[in-house]
Design an enzyme around this catalytic site. Structure first.
Site, PDB file in Angstrom:
ATOM      1  N   GLY A   1      53.619   8.017 -43.975  1.00 48.18           N
ATOM      2  CA  GLY A   1      52.928   6.759 -43.749  1.00 48.18           C
ATOM      3  C   GLY A   1      52.121   6.652 -42.475  1.00 48.18           C
ATOM      4  O   GLY A   1      51.190   5.844 -42.407  1.00 48.18           O
TER       5      GLY A   1
ATOM      6  N   PRO B   1      42.752   5.070 -33.273  1.00 52.46           N
ATOM      7  CA  PRO B   1      43.152   3.699 -32.919  1.00 52.46           C
ATOM      8  C   PRO B   1      43.603   2.873 -34.121  1.00 52.46           C
ATOM      9  O   PRO B   1      44.517   2.050 -33.999  1.00 52.46           O
ATOM     10  CB  PRO B   1      41.865   3.120 -32.300  1.00 52.46           C
ATOM     11  CG  PRO B   1      41.098   4.307 -31.828  1.00 52.46           C
ATOM     12  CD  PRO B   1      41.404   5.406 -32.795  1.00 52.46           C
TER      13      PRO B   1
ATOM     14  N   GLU C   1      57.922   6.349 -32.713  1.00 50.99           N
ATOM     15  CA  GLU C   1      59.230   5.900 -32.248  1.00 50.99           C
ATOM     16  C   GLU C   1      59.124   4.845 -31.146  1.00 50.99           C
ATOM     17  O   GLU C   1      59.804   3.820 -31.179  1.00 50.99           O
ATOM     18  CB  GLU C   1      60.054   7.091 -31.729  1.00 50.99           C
ATOM     19  CG  GLU C   1      60.028   8.334 -32.593  1.00 50.99           C
ATOM     20  CD  GLU C   1      60.751   8.187 -33.907  1.00 50.99           C
ATOM     21  OE1 GLU C   1      61.434   7.168 -34.115  1.00 50.99           O
ATOM     22  OE2 GLU C   1      60.628   9.088 -34.746  1.00 50.99           O
TER      23      GLU C   1
END
Length: 731
Positions: free
Chosen positions: A460, A625, A698
């Site tokens: 994803g 971005p 993360e």
């Protein structure tokens, strides 16, 4: 050498695989069309501990369409060789159908194979299993812990005793489950002694090596295919027992077998973020400068494997203090083995540390941002290494300004809008900059197109897109002329698609391979008498839009197509490599964030609504971005779930998870997600890797839960030290 123009990297491009996904033509694990495939359904243990006495398969086998029922009573013995190249924790991994032991509720005890899914499902309910059952140990508070993993610097106990300000706090975090939208699924097919599996996995090489060791095969006899993963959050970082079950069923029936876990089965058939009990004692002077912290951590694991994660690191590197002690104990329980879940370890520790820092700030009457600024370290005090980059102060400053932190009332319950109490909170976050060995094969074709292969995954975050961006710029091609292929163990090996290491590791290998190919093309051109670039300085040549030219004289040049065609070359190829960290590190590598939250709490009902959130990140170079924005939205949304909604409830009598479904295990939906904004500081970390990236997946999750918890305190004056924060805890 002249630097390559950067047209794709840094541009907010749409996903190259976006059309496939929105049109439904992207194929996930269970959607591959394999001729002759039949269906398998697992029979789960209905006890939490004990052994199987008997398995009655007569009714199941008599059901129309049923081909076979496999259990410990008739399963062949499998080699289950050791697998050093895996994400398996220390211990003895579950060996499906190899003995009568039941280690946890839901463990596979049989599998039914039938010509249709409906027949397999019905027949699974006809299998009669009798057990000799014992009472399982599933309560973290009632089981005995293992010997701790310890860390210390200075003398924490002495530092605590001498500190003018001391706090002794205990926090609890509930178990969380990944609950990705795509269920775990496997299709297995044997061709002689060669096994092919289509699997939902975040590490095709890991699944390949696990299946090879389980079945006693050479790795090259196992092929794993996984081009698309419908979300993972860490759940696909190891090869789970159902994958072995599918392969075993396929071998025993001589037919390709499709096995899809139900939503319920994913709560005990795959991993989860373990529950924690975390005591933190801290001491400071009256100006808020930390003198000592003592961490006592208990976390659940299974009885047969010892799962650990990086829960110690934040307490060692986040703040400056001379005295730290840590004891991390795993508690073996009769449950399946936990696994990494977004922000593993770091997110758990950050909730405790950042909540405690907020408690200290309130006790001393110091602004929470200012308190953190006062304790900012000059270097990594756990290793005495300099930080490669650490711009946490800037994260605080930018975040406070952009969020309007000055509008926060320092006293709890000081803002109210009708029935709603309004509060603001913030927290810091840190996550390891992981890198590992990776390879990528690059092929430049004579028609001016390129193909790049790597056995990576994309659950994803946009691996297809970001790797294409790197390759396009390094080769001097447009995005549409580069194809990046992943998800096949036939491609060059890469590390797991987790730990925020894919961009740094795979991306650096892609960069290396593309640089090699571009340089070979340049060498071919400057040595070719018929080329306009003959005799030119190779270091002055760049490639833009598939055309090689000197940097200062763009008119002097030619295309890849003309160069390769004239020289009779159908392609140029190279194997790109990235070796990861080698030898002793000279720097301490982390990504950082400052997360800000505003919440509204119903004064009478205790309902919490997150109104807006902001994350400011020191995450190195941003390749895409648009993808980075998506990562922040996803990570923050997951953090809202951890803070306010997600937890499993276990019936300790038999180990059954009571809320193993999406009706009772709550996750954030659109109505729960507020205005989310992400700010990424400009910069790069060339000490970490050639691309200068740190990783995003993360760190955007770490710090979210404590920011919300701190905002809830600011709104209500009620300090909740247990996640999730429920209405009951606020009434």
């Amino acid at each position: 050498m002249s630097p390559q123009p950067q047209a794709a990297v840094g541009a907010p491009l749409s996903r190259v695989d976006g059309r496939l996904k929105v049109t439904g033509t992207a194929r996930y694990a269970a959607e591959h069309d394999v001729d002759g495939a039949v269906h398998a359904v697992i029979v789960d243990a209905s006890i939490g501990r004990g052994r199987v006495i008997s398995v009655d398969t007569r009714a199941a086998l008599a059901h129309p369409g049923v081909l076979k029922v496999i259990s410990c009573r008739n399963a062949p013995k499998l080699p289950y060789r050791d697998n050093a190249a895996s994400n398996n924790p220390p211990g003895r991994r579950l060996r499906v159908f190899q003995d009568e032991k039941v280690l946890f509720h839901g463990q596979p005890v049989a599998v039914v194979v039938a010509t249709t899914l409906e027949a397999a499902q019905h027949a699974a309910g006809l299998v009669g299993v009798r057990y000799d059952a014992g009472r399982p140990a599933t309560d973290l508070d009632e089981a005995e812990a293992d010997e701790p993993t310890a860390y210390a610097r200075g003398n924490a106990e002495a530092g605590l005793r001498s500190a003018p300000v001391r706090m002794d706090l205990t926090y609890r975090m509930a178990r969380n489950h990944h609950n990705a939208i795509e269920p775990h699924a496997t299709i297995a097919r044997w061709d002689g002694d060669t096994l092919t599996v289509w699997d939902k996995t975040q590490w095709v090489v890991g699944t390949q090596t696990e299946l090879a060791t389980v079945f006693g095969l050479p790795p090259e006899s196992v092929r794993v295919i996984s081009p698309f993963v419908g979300g993972g959050f860490g759940s696909g970082l190891r090869c789970w027992p159902h994958v072995v079950v599918a392969a075993l069923a396929a071998r025993e029936t001589g037919r390709p077998v499709k096995l899809v876990l139900t939503r319920k089965q994913q709560y005990f058939g795959t991993g989860f973020r373990p529950a924690y009990r975390y005591r933190l004692r801290l001491g400071s002077d009256r100006s808020g400068r930390l003198r000592a912290m003592a961490h006592e951590i208990d976390a659940e694991t299974s009885s047969y494997e010892t799962f650990t994660e990086s829960v110690l690191a934040p307490g060692q590197v986040l703040y400056s203090m001379p005295n730290v002690s840590q004891a991390y104990r795993t508690v073996p329980l009769d449950v399946n083995t936990p696994l990494y879940m977004r922000g593993p370890g770091y997110a758990t520790a950050s909730f405790v540390i950042e909540s405690a820092m907020d408690e200290l700030a309130h006790k001393l009457g110091i602004d929470p941002v200012e308190l953190r600024q006062r304790n900012e370290p000059a270097q990594d005090e756990s290793t005495n290494l300099p930080f490669s980059t650490r711009r946490l102060r800037e994260c605080y400053t930018v975040g406070a300004r952009e969020f309007g932190w000055h509008r926060r009332g320092p006293e709890p319950r000081s803002r109210r809008e009708g029935d709603w109490l309004i509060g603001m909170g913030m927290a810091a976050g840190v996550y390891d900059t992981a890198r590992n060995t990776a390879q990528a094969r690059v092929r430049l074709n004579a028609d001016g197109t390129a193909v790049v292969d790597a056995a990576a995954s994309d659950m994803g975050p946009g691996t297809y897109t970001s790797q294409t961006q790197v390759a396009a710029d390094a080769l001097g091609l447009t995005m549409r002329t580069v194809t990046f292929r992943l998800g096949d163990s036939l491609y060059p090996p890469t590390p797991p698609h987790g730990g925020s290491m894919t961009m740094a590791s795979v991306g650096s290998a892609v960069l290396d391979g593309c640089d090699q190919v571009r340089r070979r093309a340049i060498e071919l051109a400057v040595g070719d008498r018929e080329s306009p670039l003959y005799g030119a300085d190779a270091n002055d040549i760049v490639v833009r839009g598939g055309r090689l030219h000197t940097e200062n004289s763009p008119a002097r040049g030619e295309t890849y197509r003309s160069l390769l065609t004239r020289n009779g070359r159908s392609r140029l190829e190279a194997l790109g490599t990235f070796t990861g960290p080698s030898g002793e590190e000279r720097h301490s590598f982390y990504a950082y964030n400052a997360t800000f939250a505003e919440v509204a709490v119903d004064a009478a009902l205790g309902l919490v609504r997150v109104r807006r959130m902001l994350g400011v990140y020191d995450a190195g170079r941003i390749i895409s971005p648009k993808l980075a924005e998506s990562q922040a939205i996803g990570g923050i949304t997951g953090g809202i779930g951890t803070a306010l909604l997600e937890h499993t409830v276990t019936d300790h009598r038999d180990g059954r998870i009571v809320n193993a479904d999406l009706a009772d295990y709550l996750v954030p939906v659109n109505a729960d997600v507020p205005d989310i904004r992400a700010v990424y500081l400009d910069g790069e970390d060339r000490e970490a890797d050639p691309l200068g990236v740190k990783g995003l997946g993360e760190v955007v999750h770490v710090g979210v839960a404590p920011a919300i918890a701190n905002a809830v305190f600011n709104a209500t004056g009620r300090r909740v030290r247990e996640l999730p924060i429920t209405a009951e805890s606020l009434i």
